[in-house]
Scaffold this motif. Structure first.
Motif, PDB file in Angstrom:
ATOM      1  N   SER A  25       0.824  -1.208   0.000  1.00 42.20           N
ATOM      2  CA  SER A  25       0.000   0.000   0.000  1.00 42.20           C
ATOM      3  C   SER A  25       0.861   1.262   0.000  1.00 42.20           C
ATOM      4  O   SER A  25       0.586   2.227  -0.730  1.00 42.20           O
ATOM      5  CB  SER A  25      -0.927  -0.007   1.220  1.00 42.20           C
ATOM      6  OG  SER A  25      -1.598   1.215   1.361  1.00 42.20           O
ATOM      7  N   GLU A  26       1.913   1.244   0.799  1.00 43.66           N
ATOM      8  CA  GLU A  26       2.788   2.409   0.869  1.00 43.66           C
ATOM      9  C   GLU A  26       3.494   2.646  -0.465  1.00 43.66           C
ATOM     10  O   GLU A  26       3.673   3.800  -0.900  1.00 43.66           O
ATOM     11  CB  GLU A  26       3.819   2.202   1.982  1.00 43.66           C
ATOM     12  CG  GLU A  26       4.720   3.404   2.220  1.00 43.66           C
ATOM     13  CD  GLU A  26       3.946   4.644   2.645  1.00 43.66           C
ATOM     14  OE1 GLU A  26       4.364   5.762   2.260  1.00 43.66           O
ATOM     15  OE2 GLU A  26       2.922   4.498   3.354  1.00 43.66           O
ATOM     16  N   ALA A  27       3.876   1.563  -1.145  1.00 42.58           N
ATOM     17  CA  ALA A  27       4.535   1.710  -2.444  1.00 42.58           C
ATOM     18  C   ALA A  27       3.596   2.347  -3.468  1.00 42.58           C
ATOM     19  O   ALA A  27       3.996   3.237  -4.238  1.00 42.58           O
ATOM     20  CB  ALA A  27       5.011   0.346  -2.937  1.00 42.58           C
ATOM     21  N   TYR A  28       2.345   1.908  -3.477  1.00 44.59           N
ATOM     22  CA  TYR A  28       1.374   2.503  -4.402  1.00 44.59           C
ATOM     23  C   TYR A  28       1.060   3.947  -4.004  1.00 44.59           C
ATOM     24  O   TYR A  28       0.870   4.815  -4.874  1.00 44.59           O
ATOM     25  CB  TYR A  28       0.089   1.687  -4.437  1.00 44.59           C
ATOM     26  CG  TYR A  28       0.151   0.513  -5.385  1.00 44.59           C
ATOM     27  CD1 TYR A  28       0.145   0.697  -6.770  1.00 44.59           C
ATOM     28  CD2 TYR A  28       0.209  -0.788  -4.902  1.00 44.59           C
ATOM     29  CE1 TYR A  28       0.199  -0.379  -7.641  1.00 44.59           C
ATOM     30  CE2 TYR A  28       0.256  -1.877  -5.761  1.00 44.59           C
ATOM     31  CZ  TYR A  28       0.258  -1.666  -7.130  1.00 44.59           C
ATOM     32  OH  TYR A  28       0.312  -2.736  -7.995  1.00 44.59           O
ATOM     33  N   SER A  29       1.005   4.221  -2.713  1.00 40.13           N
ATOM     34  CA  SER A  29       0.731   5.588  -2.264  1.00 40.13           C
ATOM     35  C   SER A  29       1.840   6.534  -2.708  1.00 40.13           C
ATOM     36  O   SER A  29       1.586   7.683  -3.083  1.00 40.13           O
ATOM     37  CB  SER A  29       0.583   5.621  -0.740  1.00 40.13           C
ATOM     38  OG  SER A  29      -0.542   4.892  -0.321  1.00 40.13           O
ATOM     39  N   THR A  30       3.070   6.033  -2.655  1.00 44.05           N
ATOM     40  CA  THR A  30       4.193   6.840  -3.135  1.00 44.05           C
ATOM     41  C   THR A  30       4.051   7.134  -4.622  1.00 44.05           C
ATOM     42  O   THR A  30       4.279   8.265  -5.085  1.00 44.05           O
ATOM     43  CB  THR A  30       5.526   6.109  -2.865  1.00 44.05           C
ATOM     44  OG1 THR A  30       5.658   5.879  -1.459  1.00 44.05           O
ATOM     45  CG2 THR A  30       6.708   6.921  -3.370  1.00 44.05           C
ATOM     46  N   PHE A  31       3.634   6.112  -5.379  1.00 46.10           N
ATOM     47  CA  PHE A  31       3.403   6.315  -6.814  1.00 46.10           C
ATOM     48  C   PHE A  31       2.300   7.342  -7.052  1.00 46.10           C
ATOM     49  O   PHE A  31       2.458   8.266  -7.873  1.00 46.10           O
ATOM     50  CB  PHE A  31       3.045   4.987  -7.475  1.00 46.10           C
ATOM     51  CG  PHE A  31       2.428   5.144  -8.837  1.00 46.10           C
ATOM     52  CD1 PHE A  31       3.211   5.467  -9.944  1.00 46.10           C
ATOM     53  CD2 PHE A  31       1.054   5.008  -9.013  1.00 46.10           C
ATOM     54  CE1 PHE A  31       2.641   5.633 -11.205  1.00 46.10           C
ATOM     55  CE2 PHE A  31       0.470   5.170 -10.262  1.00 46.10           C
ATOM     56  CZ  PHE A  31       1.266   5.485 -11.357  1.00 46.10           C
ATOM     57  N   PHE A  32       1.192   7.208  -6.349  1.00 50.39           N
ATOM     58  CA  PHE A  32       0.078   8.139  -6.542  1.00 50.39           C
ATOM     59  C   PHE A  32       0.478   9.562  -6.159  1.00 50.39           C
ATOM     60  O   PHE A  32       0.062  10.539  -6.795  1.00 50.39           O
ATOM     61  CB  PHE A  32      -1.138   7.702  -5.728  1.00 50.39           C
ATOM     62  CG  PHE A  32      -1.898   6.559  -6.335  1.00 50.39           C
ATOM     63  CD1 PHE A  32      -2.379   6.628  -7.631  1.00 50.39           C
ATOM     64  CD2 PHE A  32      -2.137   5.404  -5.608  1.00 50.39           C
ATOM     65  CE1 PHE A  32      -3.080   5.579  -8.196  1.00 50.39           C
ATOM     66  CE2 PHE A  32      -2.834   4.344  -6.157  1.00 50.39           C
ATOM     67  CZ  PHE A  32      -3.308   4.419  -7.458  1.00 50.39           C
ATOM     68  N   LEU A  77       8.525   3.843 -10.013  1.00 48.87           N
ATOM     69  CA  LEU A  77       7.713   3.650  -8.803  1.00 48.87           C
ATOM     70  C   LEU A  77       6.591   2.645  -9.039  1.00 48.87           C
ATOM     71  O   LEU A  77       6.291   1.816  -8.180  1.00 48.87           O
ATOM     72  CB  LEU A  77       7.135   4.993  -8.349  1.00 48.87           C
ATOM     73  CG  LEU A  77       8.147   6.016  -7.819  1.00 48.87           C
ATOM     74  CD1 LEU A  77       7.474   7.353  -7.566  1.00 48.87           C
ATOM     75  CD2 LEU A  77       8.819   5.501  -6.545  1.00 48.87           C
ATOM     76  N   LEU A  78       5.985   2.718 -10.218  1.00 48.98           N
ATOM     77  CA  LEU A  78       4.895   1.795 -10.520  1.00 48.98           C
ATOM     78  C   LEU A  78       5.409   0.371 -10.646  1.00 48.98           C
ATOM     79  O   LEU A  78       4.780  -0.570 -10.121  1.00 48.98           O
ATOM     80  CB  LEU A  78       4.180   2.224 -11.801  1.00 48.98           C
ATOM     81  CG  LEU A  78       3.006   1.334 -12.234  1.00 48.98           C
ATOM     82  CD1 LEU A  78       1.933   1.272 -11.141  1.00 48.98           C
ATOM     83  CD2 LEU A  78       2.397   1.830 -13.549  1.00 48.98           C
ATOM     84  N   LEU A  79       6.539   0.169 -11.300  1.00 46.11           N
ATOM     85  CA  LEU A  79       7.091  -1.178 -11.438  1.00 46.11           C
ATOM     86  C   LEU A  79       7.445  -1.771 -10.081  1.00 46.11           C
ATOM     87  O   LEU A  79       7.238  -2.965  -9.836  1.00 46.11           O
ATOM     88  CB  LEU A  79       8.328  -1.144 -12.342  1.00 46.11           C
ATOM     89  CG  LEU A  79       8.077  -0.919 -13.833  1.00 46.11           C
ATOM     90  CD1 LEU A  79       9.392  -0.780 -14.584  1.00 46.11           C
ATOM     91  CD2 LEU A  79       7.241  -2.065 -14.414  1.00 46.11           C
ATOM     92  N   GLU A  80       7.971  -0.941  -9.188  1.00 49.12           N
ATOM     93  CA  GLU A  80       8.313  -1.432  -7.852  1.00 49.12           C
ATOM     94  C   GLU A  80       7.049  -1.868  -7.106  1.00 49.12           C
ATOM     95  O   GLU A  80       7.017  -2.950  -6.506  1.00 49.12           O
ATOM     96  CB  GLU A  80       9.030  -0.337  -7.070  1.00 49.12           C
ATOM     97  CG  GLU A  80       9.425  -0.769  -5.662  1.00 49.12           C
ATOM     98  CD  GLU A  80      10.147   0.325  -4.899  1.00 49.12           C
ATOM     99  OE1 GLU A  80      10.244   0.212  -3.659  1.00 49.12           O
ATOM    100  OE2 GLU A  80      10.604   1.302  -5.534  1.00 49.12           O
ATOM    101  N   ALA A  81       5.998  -1.037  -7.149  1.00 52.21           N
ATOM    102  CA  ALA A  81       4.748  -1.373  -6.456  1.00 52.21           C
ATOM    103  C   ALA A  81       4.095  -2.606  -7.063  1.00 52.21           C
ATOM    104  O   ALA A  81       3.617  -3.500  -6.345  1.00 52.21           O
ATOM    105  CB  ALA A  81       3.793  -0.186  -6.506  1.00 52.21           C
TER     106      ALA A  81
END
Length: 415
Positions: free
Chosen positions: A356-363, A378-382
């Motif tokens: 969730s935190e990884a996607y939040s960083t992307f958003f 960022l998206l690939l990492e999430a």
């Protein structure tokens, strides 16, 4: 016996399950438990409040206290969850232990009236105490205790009405905290795939969905255990049934939704089920169902997207959002979705929180208009973290917060 909508006689439930014999409204004179001819009975044992008594033949005397302890402990647990005072002098419970040792798994239930025609007793018979089906015994005890409560609430043989069998089964299932999240997941999966009927059919006395799907019965029972003005819906339903009001969908709808309009009740049930997806039934737990619902947050719905960017649908994938990162509508939708993404993982385990935190960083980066290269990274990492989590839950893993692990990349794990 009240609470069971249909009489069952000699029907095999499953290869190891017991047979249940339902004897409704029997008005026999009690002559004590049925014992093998020539067997001398042991002295009965009583619960502290005298509302439960256990009989046994002499050669089974050792089973009396374990059975009494089981009944009283289960009664206490049931009382704690339902918040009803259980155990009645008006309709006491007696358990008759049989003298068999032949693997008989049956649990027999009957109602007895004393010789003077006064007190009605609920009796449960265990032909072979070692082999008796524990689930059926627990159900029989629950039914007897609730009948006793209804008697205390003013119910008589002439007035007591049936409560749906699925409600009793749902209450018993809900007591098991270990099952609650799985039951919510199963119910929401059925709902999301349009496998549940309209609200009226869902809550009718012979509801097929609640009868065939134990998880659905448990979720419905949990709703009926909610309290309003200090009194649970269940208590109101039991009190009404005790004094002659039969079960009706309208009654349940008025308690749950405040009215019995069919369309409004359907909308209420849909809102309740949507809310269930956010309930943390067990803190720190992440299941396959939770992960599946998490994916619903991985689309963006920019304002007027279908008119500005697409002729086919009002949403865009995150990959499409990266390409259109400078569109103000996309950026605004990303800012709102970043907040919802964090909420979606609240109360779950560390692995889902990390995803969730990884996607939040992307958003967040998308919302501030970051360059396409940074957004792609960022998206690939999430996405890699999410795929790892999904692969593991697909293999049957269930994650707890105390596991202390987080997912990194597409397969690495960090302790």
């Amino acid at each position: 016996m009240v609470f069971l909508k249909k009489k069952v006689s000699g029907v095999a439930v499953c290869p190891l399950a017991a047979l249940v014999w339902v004897c409704m409204g029997l008005a026999q004179t009690a002559e004590g438990p049925r014992l093998p001819r020539g067997a001398a009975p042991a002295a009965p044992v009583y619960s502290r409040d005298g509302t439960v008594v256990v009989y046994a033949p002499g050669d089974k005397a050792g089973y009396r206290m374990p059975v009494l302890t089981f009944v009283t402990q289960f009664s206490a647990e049931l009382q704690r969850v339902l918040r009803l005072k259980l155990g009645s002098q008006l309709a006491p419970l007696e358990v008759a232990i049989g003298g068999q040792s032949d693997g008989d798994t049956r649990v027999l239930t009957v109602r007895l009236r004393d010789a003077g025609g006064g007190v009605v007793r609920e009796r449960i018979e265990l032909p072979d105490p070692e082999a008796a089906d524990l689930d059926l015994f627990r159900r029989a005890v629950c039914v007897a205790l609730l009948r006793g409560w209804m008697a205390e609430a003013g119910g008589t043989e002439a007035t007591m009405q049936d409560v749906p069998g699925w409600l009793i089964d749902g209450l018993l299932r809900y007591i098991d905290r270990e099952r609650r999240q799985a039951d919510v997941d199963r119910t929401l999966l059925l709902w999301s795939r349009a496998c549940l009927p309209p609200a009226a059919a869902l809550l009718e006395a012979d509801s097929l969905a609640a009868t065939r799907e134990p998880a659905v019965a448990a979720v419905l029972a949990s709703w009926l255990m909610e309290r309003r003005d200090g009194v649970s819906h269940l208590e109101r339903l039991l009190r009404a049934a005790a004094t002659g009001t039969p079960w009706s969908v309208g009654q349940a709808a008025r308690l749950l939704a405040g009215g019995d309009d069919a369309a409004a009740f359907d909308a209420h049930v849909d809102r309740r089920l949507l809310a269930e997806s956010r309930v943390v039934a067990r803190p720190g737990l992440t299941t396959a169902g939770i992960v599946r619902r998490f994916r619903a947050h991985l689309l963006l719905y920019p304002a007027f997207y279908d008119k500005n960017l697409s002729d086919t649908h009002p949403w865009c994938t995150l990959q499409q959002a990266v390409v259109r990162a400078q569109d103000p509508a996309v950026r605004a939708a990303a800012a709102a979705q970043g907040v919802r993404m964090k909420i979606a993982a609240v109360g779950r385990d560390g692995m889902l929180l990390a995803v969730s935190e990884a996607y939040s960083t992307f958003f967040g980066a998308l919302a501030r208009g970051a360059k396409q290269g940074e957004l792609t990274r960022l998206l690939l990492e999430a996405e890699g973290m999410r795929r790892t989590l999904e692969r593991r839950v697909a293999q049957g893993e269930v994650f707890q917060r105390d596991a202390g692990s987080e997912v990194q990349g597409d397969g690495a794990q960090r302790k």
